[in-house]
Scaffold this active site. Structure first.
Site, PDB file in Angstrom:
ATOM      1  N   HIS A 123       0.872  -1.143   0.027  1.00 53.41           N
ATOM      2  CA  HIS A 123      -0.010   0.118  -0.096  1.00 53.41           C
ATOM      3  C   HIS A 123       0.684   1.255   0.014  1.00 53.41           C
ATOM      4  O   HIS A 123       0.179   2.371  -0.331  1.00 53.41           O
ATOM      5  CB  HIS A 123      -0.893   0.082   1.265  1.00 53.41           C
ATOM      6  N   ASP A 153       0.354  -7.644   1.545  1.00 52.11           N
ATOM      7  CA  ASP A 153       0.549  -6.437   1.607  1.00 52.11           C
ATOM      8  C   ASP A 153       2.124  -5.922   1.723  1.00 52.11           C
ATOM      9  O   ASP A 153       2.791  -5.075   2.478  1.00 52.11           O
ATOM     10  CB  ASP A 153       0.101  -5.663   3.028  1.00 52.11           C
ATOM     11  N   SER A 228       4.857   2.788   7.837  1.00 55.06           N
ATOM     12  CA  SER A 228       4.579   1.614   6.984  1.00 55.06           C
ATOM     13  C   SER A 228       5.830   1.409   5.957  1.00 55.06           C
ATOM     14  O   SER A 228       6.154   2.087   5.565  1.00 55.06           O
ATOM     15  CB  SER A 228       3.502   2.009   5.922  1.00 55.06           C
ATOM     16  N   GLY A 284      -8.647 -24.264   0.307  1.00 55.11           N
ATOM     17  CA  GLY A 284      -9.868 -24.459  -0.331  1.00 55.11           C
ATOM     18  C   GLY A 284     -11.076 -24.662   0.550  1.00 55.11           C
ATOM     19  O   GLY A 284     -12.085 -25.381   0.213  1.00 55.11           O
TER      20      GLY A 284
END
Length: 487
Positions: A123, A153, A228, A284
């Protein structure tokens, strides 16, 4: 800055700390600290190791012309001299071009190799046209994105430099709750800032990102906007996490920050370097923490005994996933993955993230209070054990240019990418000829070669590696093609 939920904020930017009383143990720069249990700790060694390897990242997204859907009002352009509402009385909506403002933001990153590889958050760099990296010694470099992974991320950058300062990468699995750590980054553009705290929790799942892989290290070391992509560092001066977000009701630090463990980071970086994309297996299944399921049942007046209060409750099994191959059923509880205890969904996600297609894994689960264990060869989202390499636009076998103003006027269109030449490749196999104007791919507008490149890369690693292309020929004839990218 990226809002992840009402209270979760990505720590990319557009504190005070109290220590316990007592004398600090003196530590020389060449020595890692040795601290007796229960005693104060000197963090100067860790800071000295970390600061040179943490960088400031400046993000720039240039002004662009975008096509947006505009809702037409009942009075149309009567009160709108610029034609924003279109023609009066038509109703519905139409497309109109708008100019987006130039955007700038800042974040942090960590140099992980002396030849210029830098880890940060996805991000921090997503959508950037320019990235400038500034080192602790004020040297500046332009950076390029080597690869990104939205699910964790994380992003890997590269600068053209050698002999850069780095720090050792530690094993985040060895972190203990209560252990001292420091967060290093550039909050609010305050370069080279160090804050300290403890590990407050591990394997924290927050549900902050859809389909995200979350197993965060929680810390009370102050993490703010601009932190970040920065470093979470242990007292030995080792990188143990990449700072990602903060918990806040105000947008500023209010007690808790979250970092991505190096055990997740190492796999993502290694895959991006080797294959261009992250090689991932999926069980799954859908489900959640057993305790959450039991508590939800209690609220409905039901008493549920699954034989355990820890693990991952399976609420749904995909027909074609690894879970189905294992024989998992609704109501099963996964308690171990490859011998590693699983107490919550975030721990299962982290264990799965360490695997690649073709790896074998043993899954232990409880059914009707009986423990079962089965071993399978794990497959990727495409149902194979092959390495999925991110495809390049060259796989299409074409040459392109943005559609000319003359053609736009002639065909009454506002955007598109004209196919200038078709060689051997996916376009030719699908029947797309020279002159065709690509307008939409997988329901995304295509106005530039970069748009097409990004969509090819995204589709090539998805469960359905196909481009669904819509467009128009110079004659005005519209056409639709399905272009497979897999062999």
């Amino acid at each position: 800055m990226k809002n992840l939920s009402k209270y979760l904020v990505g720590a990319a930017c557009v504190t005070a700390l109290a220590f316990s009383t007592g004398a600090f143990i003196k530590v020389y720069a060449a020595e890692a600290p040795v601290v007796a249990p229960g005693q104060p700790v000197d963090l100067t060694y860790a800071a000295a190791k970390a600061l040179p390897a943490v960088v400031h990242i400046k993000y720039v997204q240039n002004s662009k012309t975008k096509t947006v859907e505009v809702q037409e009002g009942p009075f149309g352009g009567f009160f709108d001299p610029f034609g924003f509402f279109g023609n009066p009385g038509n109703g519905g909506s139409r497309r109109q071009q708008v100019q987006t403002p130039k955007r700038e933001a800042t974040g942090s990153g960590v140099i992980i190799s002396s030849d210029g590889y830098i880890v940060t958050n996805n991000h921090v760099v997503e959508g950037a046209d320019e990235l400038t990296v500034t080192l602790n010694d004020n040297r500046e470099f332009s950076a390029r994105i080597v690869g990104t992974d939205k699910q964790t991320d994380l992003a890997l950058l590269k600068v053209n430099a050698t002999n850069l300062p780095t720090m050792s990468i530690g094993d985040s699995d060895n972190l203990k709750v209560g252990e001292w750590v420091i967060a290093v980054g550039n909050p609010y553009n305050l370069n080279s800032t160090v804050t300290a705290g403890i590990v407050s929790a591990k394997s924290r799942g927050l549900g902050a990102t859809r389909n995200g892989i979350e197993s965060f290290i929680q810390t009370d070391a102050a993490i703010n906007q601009g932190n970040s992509g920065g470093a979470l560092v242990n007292t030995q001066g080792e990188l143990v996490g990449i700072n990602a977000m903060l918990y806040s009701q105000t947008g500023a630090y209010s007690g808790y920050g979250f970092a991505i463990p190096t055990t997740i980071m190492n796999k993502v970086v290694d895959d991006i370097k080797k294959y261009g994309s992250v090689q991932r297996v999926m069980l799954g299944i859908q489900g959640g923490d057993v305790l959450n399921f039991i508590n939800a049942q209690k609220e409905e007046g039901k008493n549920t005994d699954l034989g355990t209060n820890e693990g991952v409750y399976v609420s749904e099994v995909s027909e074609e996933g690894n879970g189905a191959a294992l024989g998992l059923m609704k109501g099963d509880v996964i308690t171990k993955f490859d011998g590693q205890k699983v107490t919550r969904m975030s721990e299962l996600q982290q264990a799965l993230n360490s695997k690649r297609p073709g790896d074998k894994a043993t899954v232990t689960y409880i059914r009707n209070k009986k423990e079962l264990a089965k071993t399978i060869t794990l497959k990727n989202a495409q149902g194979t054990t092959k390495v999925i390499e991110q495809a390049d636009i060259d796989v299409l076998g074409g040459q392109y240019r943005p559609v000319s103003d003359t053609l736009k006027k002639q065909l009454n269109i506002s955007y598109g990418l004209e196919v200038l030449k078709v060689n051997s490749g996916a376009l030719k196999s699908a029947g797309i000829n020279r002159g065709f104007i690509i307008q939409n791919v997988n329901d995304n507008m295509v106005k530039s070669i970069d748009d097409l490149q990004n969509l090819v890369r995204k589709a090539s690693t998805s469960k359905d590696p196909v481009l669904y292309i819509q467009g128009i020929y110079p004659t005005g004839k519209k056409a639709y093609f399905a272009v497979p990218l897999a062999d």
